[in-house]
Design a protein around this motif. Structure first.
Motif, PDB file in Angstrom:
ATOM      1  N   LEU A 163      54.771  17.519  35.481  1.00 17.10           N
ATOM      2  CA  LEU A 163      55.599  17.393  36.616  1.00 17.10           C
ATOM      3  C   LEU A 163      54.926  17.481  38.036  1.00 17.10           C
ATOM      4  N   GLY A 164      53.689  17.620  37.898  1.00 14.92           N
ATOM      5  CA  GLY A 164      52.708  17.745  38.701  1.00 14.92           C
ATOM      6  C   GLY A 164      52.008  18.877  39.461  1.00 14.92           C
ATOM      7  N   ALA A 165      52.286  20.076  38.514  1.00 16.77           N
ATOM      8  CA  ALA A 165      51.377  21.298  38.982  1.00 16.77           C
ATOM      9  C   ALA A 165      50.283  21.157  38.468  1.00 16.77           C
ATOM     10  N   ASN A 166      49.359  21.895  39.309  1.00 16.62           N
ATOM     11  CA  ASN A 166      48.018  21.983  39.039  1.00 16.62           C
ATOM     12  C   ASN A 166      47.792  23.344  38.102  1.00 16.62           C
ATOM     13  N   SER A 167      46.593  23.522  37.451  1.00 11.00           N
ATOM     14  CA  SER A 167      46.451  24.648  36.545  1.00 11.00           C
ATOM     15  C   SER A 167      47.032  26.130  37.017  1.00 11.00           C
ATOM     16  N   PHE A 168      46.649  26.321  38.364  1.00  9.65           N
ATOM     17  CA  PHE A 168      46.892  27.523  39.056  1.00  9.65           C
ATOM     18  C   PHE A 168      48.477  27.538  39.457  1.00  9.65           C
ATOM     19  N   GLN A 169      48.898  26.525  39.755  1.00  7.30           N
ATOM     20  CA  GLN A 169      50.448  26.468  39.780  1.00  7.30           C
ATOM     21  C   GLN A 169      51.035  26.992  38.539  1.00  7.30           C
ATOM     22  N   ARG A 228      45.286  17.069  46.168  1.00  7.23           N
ATOM     23  CA  ARG A 228      45.940  17.924  47.221  1.00  7.23           C
ATOM     24  C   ARG A 228      45.062  19.471  47.053  1.00  7.23           C
ATOM     25  N   GLY A 229      44.303  19.379  47.922  1.00  3.20           N
ATOM     26  CA  GLY A 229      43.457  20.923  47.957  1.00  3.20           C
ATOM     27  C   GLY A 229      42.335  21.097  46.819  1.00  3.20           C
ATOM     28  N   PRO A 230      41.908  22.430  46.961  1.00  2.00           N
ATOM     29  CA  PRO A 230      41.056  22.731  45.904  1.00  2.00           C
ATOM     30  C   PRO A 230      41.443  22.915  44.603  1.00  2.00           C
ATOM     31  N   GLY A 231      42.680  23.675  44.262  1.00  5.65           N
ATOM     32  CA  GLY A 231      43.617  23.863  43.244  1.00  5.65           C
ATOM     33  C   GLY A 231      43.588  22.474  42.387  1.00  5.65           C
ATOM     34  N   ASP A 232      43.881  21.434  42.947  1.00  4.31           N
ATOM     35  CA  ASP A 232      43.775  19.961  42.274  1.00  4.31           C
ATOM     36  C   ASP A 232      42.590  19.662  41.808  1.00  4.31           C
ATOM     37  N   ARG A 233      41.475  19.817  42.667  1.00  3.00           N
ATOM     38  CA  ARG A 233      40.102  19.487  42.302  1.00  3.00           C
ATOM     39  C   ARG A 233      39.409  20.291  41.091  1.00  3.00           C
ATOM     40  N   LEU A 234      39.882  21.464  40.863  1.00  2.00           N
ATOM     41  CA  LEU A 234      39.541  22.413  39.946  1.00  2.00           C
ATOM     42  C   LEU A 234      40.263  21.939  38.544  1.00  2.00           C
ATOM     43  N   ALA A 287      41.295  19.044  37.929  1.00  6.75           N
ATOM     44  CA  ALA A 287      40.748  17.679  37.254  1.00  6.75           C
ATOM     45  C   ALA A 287      39.375  18.142  36.610  1.00  6.75           C
ATOM     46  N   ILE A 288      38.706  19.145  36.914  1.00  5.36           N
ATOM     47  CA  ILE A 288      37.491  19.464  36.462  1.00  5.36           C
ATOM     48  C   ILE A 288      37.906  20.079  34.907  1.00  5.36           C
ATOM     49  N   PHE A 289      38.964  21.099  35.161  1.00  4.44           N
ATOM     50  CA  PHE A 289      39.163  21.864  33.702  1.00  4.44           C
ATOM     51  C   PHE A 289      39.626  20.777  32.802  1.00  4.44           C
ATOM     52  N   TRP A 290      40.445  19.593  33.308  1.00  4.37           N
ATOM     53  CA  TRP A 290      40.937  18.681  32.353  1.00  4.37           C
ATOM     54  C   TRP A 290      39.974  17.766  31.670  1.00  4.37           C
ATOM     55  N   ARG A 291      38.969  17.295  32.842  1.00  4.50           N
ATOM     56  CA  ARG A 291      37.763  16.359  32.055  1.00  4.50           C
ATOM     57  C   ARG A 291      36.755  17.169  31.413  1.00  4.50           C
ATOM     58  N   ARG A 292      36.981  18.727  31.435  1.00  4.22           N
ATOM     59  CA  ARG A 292      35.730  19.430  30.636  1.00  4.22           C
ATOM     60  C   ARG A 292      36.633  20.571  30.211  1.00  4.22           C
ATOM     61  N   PRO A 293      37.328  20.644  29.289  1.00  2.43           N
ATOM     62  CA  PRO A 293      38.462  21.892  28.617  1.00  2.43           C
ATOM     63  C   PRO A 293      37.114  22.756  28.387  1.00  2.43           C
ATOM     64  N   ARG A 294      36.002  22.552  28.148  1.00  2.81           N
ATOM     65  CA  ARG A 294      35.149  23.848  27.821  1.00  2.81           C
ATOM     66  C   ARG A 294      34.877  24.598  28.994  1.00  2.81           C
ATOM     67  N   VAL A 295      34.828  24.032  30.195  1.00  2.00           N
ATOM     68  CA  VAL A 295      34.589  24.718  31.473  1.00  2.00           C
ATOM     69  C   VAL A 295      35.648  25.927  31.589  1.00  2.00           C
ATOM     70  N   LEU A 296      37.018  25.553  31.515  1.00  2.27           N
ATOM     71  CA  LEU A 296      37.958  26.343  31.571  1.00  2.27           C
ATOM     72  C   LEU A 296      37.846  27.543  30.661  1.00  2.27           C
ATOM     73  N   LEU A 297      37.551  27.151  29.419  1.00  2.00           N
ATOM     74  CA  LEU A 297      37.340  28.230  28.314  1.00  2.00           C
ATOM     75  C   LEU A 297      36.304  29.077  28.662  1.00  2.00           C
ATOM     76  N   ALA A 298      35.208  28.562  29.279  1.00  2.00           N
ATOM     77  CA  ALA A 298      34.068  29.385  29.641  1.00  2.00           C
ATOM     78  C   ALA A 298      34.476  30.442  30.562  1.00  2.00           C
ATOM     79  N   VAL A 299      35.288  29.753  31.731  1.00  2.00           N
ATOM     80  CA  VAL A 299      35.745  30.869  32.744  1.00  2.00           C
ATOM     81  C   VAL A 299      36.575  31.774  32.308  1.00  2.00           C
ATOM     82  N   LEU A 300      37.601  31.333  31.394  1.00  2.00           N
ATOM     83  CA  LEU A 300      38.398  32.336  30.806  1.00  2.00           C
ATOM     84  C   LEU A 300      37.426  33.480  30.066  1.00  2.00           C
ATOM     85  N   ILE A 301      36.683  33.079  29.261  1.00  2.00           N
ATOM     86  CA  ILE A 301      36.058  33.914  28.245  1.00  2.00           C
ATOM     87  C   ILE A 301      34.772  34.790  29.022  1.00  2.00           C
TER      88      ILE A 301
END
Lengths: 269, 330, 311
Positions: A171-177, C9-15, C17-31
Motif C-alpha cells: 500500500l506504499g509504506a516504506n520499512s519505517f512506516q 520520498r525522503g531517506p526512508g524510501d531510499r533506505l 529500497a536498499i533493504f529491498w535490493r539487499r535483504p542481507r543489509v537489513l538483516l545485518a542492521v538488525l542483528i
C-alpha cells in the motif's frame, strides 16, 4: 464422558499441595514483618506490631539501594527491549546461516550459572578498563534480560500473519512506516509484557550484580548483607515485602497483557 | 499501446527449484487477466514478481513500459488483494482502507472521505468503525478490495481472493468483481486454481504448469483448443486422442482434443468409434458417460433428460469432425 | 492517470529500497547490535575466563603466571576440590530429580484437568513464585527452617519432633538445625527452582493431544499403561527442558548454601571466594569451566532430545 475429565483425588491433592508449597513460604514473610521479636525467627510470633514499617521508612541506608535498583532495572529493561526486539525481528525474518547458533547465544546468559556470567563480565570489564559502577551493573543486567524480551517478541512475531507487513509495503509504506504503523502496534503488548518481566528480573537480581557492582549496592545486595549479618530482622521483612510487590505488579501486568494469546508471558525465565 | 505488465524471459529460482521458468507474458491495459494453474505451478510467484515481493533471478519485468528491477513494492503503483486479505487487525475498517493514503501523506479529512467513498463502492457503507475481526469472510474480502482500490492502482493483483468464500458467495463476487473491473477500467491480474472461475471472469488467461506458461489465450480458445495434454486435462476435462486413433477418424495423425459435450451416443453398428460403457457419473446438469474405445477412454456428456444406456452396454460415439482439435504436444 | 511508479520520498524510501535490493543489509542492521554485545563482549569474556583457567598462580608471590599450563586443572582433582565438584553435582542431580517428582502432579493437573478459572489460578500460581524475588524466597526459608522457626514448632505441636531430630541426626545430611544442614539446602533449592521445572513440563503435557490418550485407551491400554507408554515419553522433552534450569541453577548458585546450609562449599561459592577474597583467579576460572562444560554437554543432548521446543 464427563467422568473421564475428572482428576483422580490423589492427583488433585498433590497438585494443590504443590501450589501451597509454592506460596505459603512467601506468606510467612508478610507475617514476620509484624512480629515484635527482632532477634530470632520465633514461631509463632510472640506479638504483632506495625512499628517496623515506620522504622524501615526512616532507615537512611534503605533508600539509596532502592533508587539504584529502580534506575538499573529501568535502563537495563530499555536496553534489553531494543536488543531483544532486534533479535526477534531478525529471527522472524528469515532463515540464515548461524540462526540456530544465535538462538543458543541468546539463551546462554540465563542457561549458564549466574556466577559464570558475573565472573566473566567482571573480568571483561576490568580488561576493557571500565570502572565498576552503575553502568556495569546495567550492562550485566541487560545481558540476561535480552532473552526475556526476545522470547515474548518472537512468539508474537510468529503469531502475526506474515502478509500484513507485505500488505503495508504493497500500500506504499516504506520499512519505517511499516514498523511504526503496523509492527509496533501489533507487537506492543508483547513487548510491554517482556519489558515488565525483564524489569522484575533485573530488580531482584543479586548474583551477577555482586560481580559487576562497585561500591554501590542495589536493594537485593542490601538484603543479602542483612541476611548474612542481620540487624533488625523485621525491617528486612518489610523490605522483602517491598521487593516482592515491586516484582509482583509488573508480572501481573505482563500476564494480563498477553492473556488469551498462545504465548502467555513468562514461560521462559 | 504499451502493455500494463510485461515479462521478458523471467525466471525465479528458489535454490534448485525453478518456480518460474523463462516466462514471457504481456497483459494489455484494461484487461481482466487470469493466471490459472495447480498449486506450485508458479502463478502466485508471478503475481509476487509483479508486486515486488519476489525479485526475478533472470529477465526483466516492465509495468507500463517501465523497468521495475530496482523498484521496491512500496513504490510500484500496483496493489494486491491478498489471499488471507491481510487486513490490519489493530485498525478499523476505515483506517484499513485509508492506510495507503495515510502513508503517502494525505490528510485525515480527505483520507476518510475517500475511504468512505470506496466502502460505498464495495457496498460496505457504515462499516467504517468496525474492526476486521467483527466482519464476515465476504465483508473482509470487500474491505481488502476497497483498501487496494483507494490508491487508484494502475494494476490490481488478486491472489485467489475468492478461495475462502463459500460457493454461493463466490459466484456473486465473481460477477461483482467483473463488473467493477469493467467500470473502473483498471487492469486486473487474477490468480486462481479454479478453472471455472478463470473461464467465466477473464478476458485472457494463462495456464501455468511447472513454472512455465502452457497456454495463453482467451477463455474460448483455451477451452476449445487446448494446446497440450495438461491444458486439456486441467481446463474442463477434454478427451485426448492419440495420433493413431485420430488417423483412423480421417484426420492428420497428431494428438487431438475432443470436448465431451461435442459428442453424442449412437447405436454401436456403423459408428466410427464404439465401445463398452465402463462408467456413468451423474453431474446434475448432465451425466458423464465413459466409453472404452480402442485402448482409450472417452467421456461423453449426455444432457439431463436424454435416455441413458446401462453400464456395460455397447454404444457408438458420433461427432462433428470440426470439433476435433489437433494439439501441438501430447 | 497516475504513473506506474511512485516517486521516492525522503531517506526512508531510499533506505527501504536498499533493504529491498539487499535483504542481507537489513538483516545485518538488525542483528549487529545484539551480536556485538552477546557474540563479542559476552562470548569474548567467557573465552577470557576460559583462558584464565590455563594460567596458574605462583604459590610464593600469589601472582598469576601467564603461561599455558594444565596445572590448575590438575588442582581440581585434589581431594578437597574434587569433593566440591562431587558434592555440587550430587546436589544438582538430587534437586533436579526431586523437582521433577514434585512438579509432575502440578504440571499434569494444570495441563490436563484445569479449565477456565482454575487454569488461570494454576498459571498465576506457578508464574508468581517463578518471578517473585529470589532473595525473598530464600529469606522465607531461613525463617521457616530456623531452629525456633515454624518447622520445629509444627513438628513439636503434632508430636513428630522426634522425626525431625532423627532426620537431623542423619550423618552427612543432618546438622544442628534444618537451616544449618544439607537437608535444608536441598529443600530450599527444590523450592526455589521448582517453577522452572513445572512450566516446561506443563507445556509439553499440554501438547499431548487428547485424541492420543483416547486412542491408547481405545486400543486397550489401562490408564497406568497409557501413562507409562504415552504420557511419560511425551512429557520427557519438558522434563529435560526443566532439568536444564534446575541443574544449571543449582550448580551455579552460591547464595543459598551461604544462607541455609553447612560450611561445606559448592562450586558457585568456591568460584566466588576464589576470585574474590582468595584472589586465585585461575583456579576460580577452572572451577567455573566445570559447569560450563557440563551445561554445554547437557544442552546439546537436550537439543537432540527436542527439549528446546518445550521451552
Amino acid at each position: 464422558m464427563r467422568s473421564e475429565n475428572r482428576a483422580p483425588k490423589s492427583l488433585t491433592l498433590a497438585a494443590i499441595g504443590g501450589l501451597l508449597f509454592l506460596h505459603l513460604p512467601i506468606a510467612l514473610i508478610f507475617l514476620y514483618a509484624f512480629t515484635t521479636e527482632e532477634r530470632t525467627y520465633q514461631f509463632p510470633p510472640p506479638g504483632l506490631t506495625l512499628k517496623w514499617f515506620a522504622v524501615a521508612w526512616n532507615r537512611a541506608d534503605i533508600w539509596p539501594p532502592l533508587y539504584l535498583s529502580l534506575r538499573v532495572a529501568a535502563v537495563a529493561t530499555l536496553m534489553a527491549l531494543v536488543l531483544g526486539t532486534l533479535c526477534a525481528a531478525a529471527m522472524a525474518r528469515a532463515r540464515f546461516f548461524g540462526r540456530d547458533q544465535l538462538s543458543l547465544l541468546i539463551i546462554l546468559p540465563i542457561a549458564l550459572p549466574g556466577v559464570i556470567t558475573g565472573m566473566s563480565l567482571r573480568s571483561a570489564f576490568s580488561l576493557m578498563d571500565i570502572p565498576f559502577s552503575t553502568l556495569t551493573i546495567i550492562l550485566g543486567h541487560a545481558t540476561f534480560c535480552i532473552v526475556i524480551v526476545y522470547n515474548n517478541a518472537v512468539a508474537r512475531f510468529r503469531r502475526l500473519s506474515g502478509s500484513i507487513t507485505e500488505a503495508s509495503a504493497d500500500l506504499g509504506a516504506n520499512s519505517f512506516q511499516t514498523f511504526r504503523y503496523i509492527l509496533l502496534p501489533n507487537l506492543g503488548s508483547a513487548l510491554l509484557a517482556g519489558a515488565m518481566l525483564a524489569f522484575a528480573l533485573s530488580f531482584d537480581e543479586v548474583i551477577v550484580t555482586t560481580f559487576t557492582a562497585g561500591q554501590q549496592s542495589t536493594l537485593p545486595i542490601w538484603m543479602l548483607q542483612e541476611l548474612v549479618r542481620p540487624r533488625q530482622r523485621p525491617v528486612t521483612n518489610v523490605v522483602a515485602i517491598v521487593v516482592f510487590a515491586t516484582t509482583f505488579i509488573p508480572i501481573l501486568i505482563a500476564y494480563y497483557l498477553t492473556r488469551g494469546g498462545s504465548e502467555t508471558a513468562g514461560g521462559g525465565k | 499501446m504499451t502493455a500494463a505488465v510485461e515479462f521478458q524471459t523471467v525466471s525465479r529460482h528458489f535454490g534448485p527449484v525453478r518456480a518460474v521458468d523463462e516466462v514471457n507474458l504481456s497483459v494489455a491495459e484494461g484487461t481482466f487477466f487470469a493466471m490459472l494453474g495447480p498449486s506450485g505451478s508458479g502463478k502466485t510467484t508471478c503475481l509476487r514478481l509483479i508486486s515486488g515481493f519476489e525479485k526475478p533471478t533472470h529477465g526483466a519485468i516492465r509495468i507500463f513500459g517501465q523497468d521495475v528491477s530496482n523498484t521496491p513494492p512500496n513504490r510500484r503503483n500496483v496493489n494486491t488483494v491478498f489471499q488471507d486479505y491481510a487486513l490490519f487487525p489493530h485498525l478499523n475498517v476505515r483506517e484499513n482502507v485509508g492506510y495507503g493514503l495515510m502513508v503517502k501523506g494525505v490528510g485525515r479529512a480527505t483520507r476518510n472521505a475517500k475511504a468512505d467513498e470506496m466502502l460505498a463502492l464495495v457496498k460496505l457503507d457504515g462499516f467504517g468503525e468496525r474492526k476486521p475481526g467483527q466482519l464476515s469472510g465476504g465483508q473482509r474480502q470487500r474491505v481488502a478490495l476497497a483498501r487496494a482500490l483507494v490508491n487508484e492502482p494502475r494494476v490490481l493483483l488478486l491472489d485467489e481472493p475468492l478461495g475462502a468464500l463459500d460457493l454461493k458467495l463466490r459466484e456473486a463476487m465473481q460477477d461483482e468483481l467483473k463488473a467493477l473491473q469493467k467500470r473502473l477500467g483498471i487492469t486486473f491480474v487474477f490468480v486462481t486454481h479454479d478453472q471455472g472461475e478463470a473461464l467465466s471472469m477473464a478476458d485472457r488467461l494463462a495456464v501455468f504448469n511447472h513454472g512455465k506458461i502452457a497456454q495463453i489465450g482467451t477463455p474460448e480458445e483455451i477451452y476449445s483448443r487446448p494446446r497440450t495434454h495438461f491444458v486439456a486435462d486441467f481446463v474442463g476435462s477434454s478427451n485426448v486422442l492419440p495420433p493413431d486413433l485420430v488417423q483412423r477418424l480421417g484426420a492428420p495423425p497428431t494428438w487431438a482434443s475432443l470436448r465431451p459435450e461435442a459428442l453424442r451416443l449412437t447405436a454401436a453398428q456403423g459408428a466410427v468409434l464404439s465401445g463398452a460403457i465402463i462408467g456413468l457419473r451423474y453431474l446434475g446438469a448432465g451425466t458423464r458417460v465413459t466409453v472404452a474405445v480402442a485402448g482409450a477412454e472417452i467421456g461423453v456428456l449426455v444432457p439431463s433428460g436424454a435416455q441413458l444406456p446401462e453400464a456395460g452396454a455397447e454404444v457408438g460415439i458420433a461427432f462433428d469432425l470440426a470439433d476435433l482439435h489437433p494439439m501441438e504436444e501430447a | 492517470m497516475k504513473s506506474a511508479l511512485l516517486p521516492e520520498r525522503g531517506p526512508g524510501d531510499r533506505l527501504t529500497a536498499i533493504f529491498w535490493r539487499r535483504p542481507r543489509v537489513l538483516l545485518a542492521v538488525l542483528i549487529a547490535p545484539p551480536l556485538l554485545w552477546l557474540g563479542v563482549v559476552y562470548i569474548g569474556s567467557l573465552a577470557a575466563l576460559l583462558l584464565q583457567s590455563f594460567y596458574s598462580i605462583d604459590e610464593f608471590s600469589g601472582l598469576v603466571v601467564r603461561e599455558f599450563t594444565l596445572k590448575t586443572y590438575g588442582e581440581l582433582l585434589r581431594p578437597a576440590n574434587f569433593d566440591i565438584i562431587r558434592r555440587t553435582l550430587l546436589m544438582s542431580a538430587s534437586v533436579t530429580l526431586a523437582s521433577a517428582v514434585v512438579a509432575f502432579p502440578i504440571a499434569y493437573y494444570a495441563a490436563r484437568y484445569a479449565t477456565g478459572r482454575w487454569k488461570a489460578v494454576f498459571y498465576l500460581g506457578i508464574m508468581l513464585p517463578l518471578w517473585s524475588s529470589y532473595l525473598v524466597k530464600v529469606y522465607a526459608w531461613k525463617l521457616i527452617l530456623a531452629k525456633e522457626g515454624i518447622v520445629t514448632w509444627v513438628a513439636d505441636s503434632v508430636g513428630l519432633g522426634f522425626l525431625l531430630d532423627a532426620a537431623l541426626a542423619l550423618p552427612g545430611v543432618g546438622g544442628n538445625s534444618l537451616s544449618t544442614s544439607f537437608l535444608g539446602t536441598f529443600l530450599v533449592f527444590v523450592y526455589v527452582w521448582l517453577p522452572y521445572m513445572i512450566l516446561p513440563m506443563q507445556a509439553a503435557l499440554e501438547r499431548v493431544p487428547k485424541s492420543l490418550l483416547e486412542a491408547s485407551a481405545d486400543l486397550g491400554a489401562s490408564s497406568a499403561q497409557t501413562f507409562r507408554t504415552v504420557i511419560l515419553p511425551l512429557a520427557m522433552p519438558g522434563v529435560i527442558a526443566g532439568s536444564i534450569f534446575t541443574f544449571s541453577l543449582t550448580m551455579g548458585d552460591y547464595i543459598i548454601p551461604q544462607i541455609v546450609g553447612t560450611s561445606a562449599r559448592f562450586i558457585g561459592l568456591a568460584v566466588y571466594q576464589l576470585q574474590g577474597t582468595a584472589g586465585n583467579l585461575p583456579l576460580a576460572a577452572a572451577f567455573a569451566v566445570v559447569p560450563i562444560i557440563i551445561m554445554l554437554i547437557y544442552l546439546s543432548l537436550a537439543k537432540r532430545a527436542g527439549a528446546f521446543d518445550a521451552l
